[in-house]
Scaffold this active site. Sequence first.
Site, PDB file in Angstrom:
ATOM      1  N   GLY A  15       0.819  -1.211   0.000  1.00  0.00           N
ATOM      2  CA  GLY A  15       0.000   0.000   0.000  1.00  0.00           C
ATOM      3  C   GLY A  15       0.857   1.266   0.000  1.00  0.00           C
ATOM      4  N   ASP A  38       1.373  -8.558   3.027  1.00  0.00           N
ATOM      5  CA  ASP A  38       0.187  -7.980   2.399  1.00  0.00           C
ATOM      6  C   ASP A  38      -0.792  -9.115   2.158  1.00  0.00           C
ATOM      7  OD1 ASP A  38      -1.618  -6.384   0.530  1.00  0.00           O
ATOM      8  OD2 ASP A  38      -0.020  -4.924   0.887  1.00  0.00           O
ATOM      9  N   THR A 102      -6.930   2.922  10.217  1.00  0.00           N
ATOM     10  CA  THR A 102      -8.063   3.682  10.768  1.00  0.00           C
ATOM     11  C   THR A 102      -9.375   2.957  10.443  1.00  0.00           C
ATOM     12  OG1 THR A 102      -8.140   5.014   8.754  1.00  0.00           O
ATOM     13  CG2 THR A 102      -6.890   5.909  10.591  1.00  0.00           C
ATOM     14  N   TYR A 127      -0.006   9.839  12.906  1.00  0.00           N
ATOM     15  CA  TYR A 127       1.352   9.602  13.411  1.00  0.00           C
ATOM     16  C   TYR A 127       2.308  10.764  13.156  1.00  0.00           C
ATOM     17  CZ  TYR A 127       0.669   4.916  15.140  1.00  0.00           C
ATOM     18  OH  TYR A 127       0.258   3.863  15.900  1.00  0.00           O
ATOM     19  N   HIS A 157      -7.149  21.003   2.197  1.00  0.00           N
ATOM     20  CA  HIS A 157      -6.757  19.685   1.686  1.00  0.00           C
ATOM     21  C   HIS A 157      -7.005  19.617   0.179  1.00  0.00           C
ATOM     22  CE1 HIS A 157      -6.804  18.376   5.911  1.00  0.00           C
ATOM     23  NE2 HIS A 157      -6.014  17.397   5.502  1.00  0.00           N
ATOM     24  N   LYS A 161     -10.425  15.081  -1.417  1.00  0.00           N
ATOM     25  CA  LYS A 161     -10.830  14.698  -0.055  1.00  0.00           C
ATOM     26  C   LYS A 161     -12.346  14.837   0.090  1.00  0.00           C
ATOM     27  CE  LYS A 161      -9.685  15.445   4.824  1.00  0.00           C
ATOM     28  NZ  LYS A 161      -9.437  14.057   5.151  1.00  0.00           N
TER      29      LYS A 161
HETATM   30  P1  NAD Z   1      -3.664   1.472   0.747  1.00  0.00           P
HETATM   31  O1  NAD Z   1      -5.025   1.063   0.273  1.00  0.00           O
HETATM   32  O2  NAD Z   1      -2.740   2.135  -0.214  1.00  0.00           O
HETATM   33  O3  NAD Z   1      -2.892   0.195   1.346  1.00  0.00           O
HETATM   34  C1  NAD Z   1      -3.491  -0.786   2.152  1.00  0.00           C
HETATM   35  C2  NAD Z   1      -2.709  -2.081   1.937  1.00  0.00           C
HETATM   36  O4  NAD Z   1      -3.198  -3.064   2.866  1.00  0.00           O
HETATM   37  C3  NAD Z   1      -2.921  -2.661   0.527  1.00  0.00           C
HETATM   38  O5  NAD Z   1      -1.677  -3.000  -0.059  1.00  0.00           O
HETATM   39  C4  NAD Z   1      -3.768  -3.894   0.781  1.00  0.00           C
HETATM   40  O6  NAD Z   1      -3.546  -4.941  -0.179  1.00  0.00           O
HETATM   41  C5  NAD Z   1      -3.270  -4.287   2.178  1.00  0.00           C
HETATM   42  N1  NAD Z   1      -4.156  -5.258   2.826  1.00  0.00           N
HETATM   43  C6  NAD Z   1      -5.486  -5.422   2.661  1.00  0.00           C
HETATM   44  N2  NAD Z   1      -5.925  -6.456   3.383  1.00  0.00           N
HETATM   45  C7  NAD Z   1      -4.852  -6.968   4.020  1.00  0.00           C
HETATM   46  C8  NAD Z   1      -4.656  -8.071   4.888  1.00  0.00           C
HETATM   47  N3  NAD Z   1      -5.684  -8.856   5.246  1.00  0.00           N
HETATM   48  N4  NAD Z   1      -3.398  -8.315   5.358  1.00  0.00           N
HETATM   49  C9  NAD Z   1      -2.368  -7.529   4.989  1.00  0.00           C
HETATM   50  N5  NAD Z   1      -2.479  -6.490   4.138  1.00  0.00           N
HETATM   51  C10 NAD Z   1      -3.722  -6.200   3.667  1.00  0.00           C
HETATM   52  O7  NAD Z   1      -3.915   2.406   2.023  1.00  0.00           O
HETATM   53  P2  NAD Z   1      -2.907   3.418   2.734  1.00  0.00           P
HETATM   54  O8  NAD Z   1      -3.117   4.787   2.208  1.00  0.00           O
HETATM   55  O9  NAD Z   1      -1.533   2.835   2.716  1.00  0.00           O
HETATM   56  O10 NAD Z   1      -3.482   3.399   4.221  1.00  0.00           O
HETATM   57  C11 NAD Z   1      -3.498   2.203   4.980  1.00  0.00           C
HETATM   58  C12 NAD Z   1      -4.198   2.454   6.303  1.00  0.00           C
HETATM   59  O11 NAD Z   1      -3.448   3.391   7.066  1.00  0.00           O
HETATM   60  C13 NAD Z   1      -5.599   3.062   6.179  1.00  0.00           C
HETATM   61  O12 NAD Z   1      -6.413   2.536   7.214  1.00  0.00           O
HETATM   62  C14 NAD Z   1      -5.351   4.547   6.384  1.00  0.00           C
HETATM   63  O13 NAD Z   1      -6.487   5.247   6.839  1.00  0.00           O
HETATM   64  C15 NAD Z   1      -4.300   4.472   7.458  1.00  0.00           C
HETATM   65  N6  NAD Z   1      -3.456   5.672   7.610  1.00  0.00           N
HETATM   66  C16 NAD Z   1      -3.197   6.061   8.881  1.00  0.00           C
HETATM   67  C17 NAD Z   1      -2.364   7.138   9.122  1.00  0.00           C
HETATM   68  C18 NAD Z   1      -2.047   7.513  10.538  1.00  0.00           C
HETATM   69  O14 NAD Z   1      -1.255   8.453  10.765  1.00  0.00           O
HETATM   70  N7  NAD Z   1      -2.596   6.789  11.531  1.00  0.00           N
HETATM   71  C19 NAD Z   1      -1.791   7.850   8.053  1.00  0.00           C
HETATM   72  C20 NAD Z   1      -2.073   7.421   6.755  1.00  0.00           C
HETATM   73  C21 NAD Z   1      -2.907   6.323   6.544  1.00  0.00           C
END
Ligand code: NAD
Length: 268
Positions: A15, A38, A102, A127, A157, A161
Amino acid sequence: MSERLIRIHVVGARGRMGRALIREVMGSEDLTLTGAIDRSGGPGQGKDAGLIAGMPEAGVAIDDKLSPKAGSVVVDFSLPQATDINISRCVGAGVPLVLGTTGLSDASLAHLEEAATQIPVVFAANYSAGVTMLIHLASVAARALGPEWQSELFELHHKHKRDAPSGTALRVAAAVAGATERDETSFVYERASKDQPRSAKEIGIMALRGGDSVGEHTLMFLGEGERLELTHRARDRAIFAKGALRAARWVADREPGLYDMFDVLGFA
Ligand code: NAD
């Protein structure tokens, strides 16, 4: 250079966040990539994690099962469906978890709390060290300046968004409200329909949308004859990866417990 390398397993490795995490781990001197996980069946399964992230080979293939070894830290930014199984695997292996995913269900949040009695867990909705600091400063400034100062907040943004105002804007406003014996009933999102001056208890929140901004938040404290502004500008998603890996370094030797970025930055 640190005395020992901290071994990192990245979940959600293909991701946007996963690839940013892999780049940061590979670019650091005190962290080493030992797992890249993944979901099964996606593109890139079995391929080298470094190459997937646009880096040189890491010598770690993308796997579909998390099996962390003692002495490592799991950093999970994937999807809520993956959270429960990964929490259980961290507990089973006795390794710390940094969770960024999230949109968790109440059941997963309860599972996380239960897990935190056995392993150290960091869980934060944002984070970024800078955003965490902004929320902290918002609270300190609101309390110190007192009710004579009005608080207004705007955020900007990118044009894609959907939600408005941002979750971060609401957290900054909640910090101001919490420090001044108010709550979200003080939040005001529009004034066009009102023909009256602002009331003393209002916290105005405005959302701007356009272009490609990763996210900007400005909190203003408006006094008589002076104005204080606190601004955070995010330029790229790497800030979340950097913050999560700061949390991973911090949590590596902690006692079990549920922590957030305020703990990591040392002002919880
Ligand atoms: P993304 O869709 O680009 O990536 C998600 C990845 O998770 C994909 O590669 C997907 O194949 C993988 N995935 C799905 N099911 C899975 C499983 N069962 N096991 C392992 N991997 C699996 O999304 P992103 O933009 O990288 O964001 C990922 C998460 O992080 C989201 O929930 C996003 O809201 C969160 N996020 C949090 C913060 C923070 O600061 N807390 C910041 C950015 C994103």
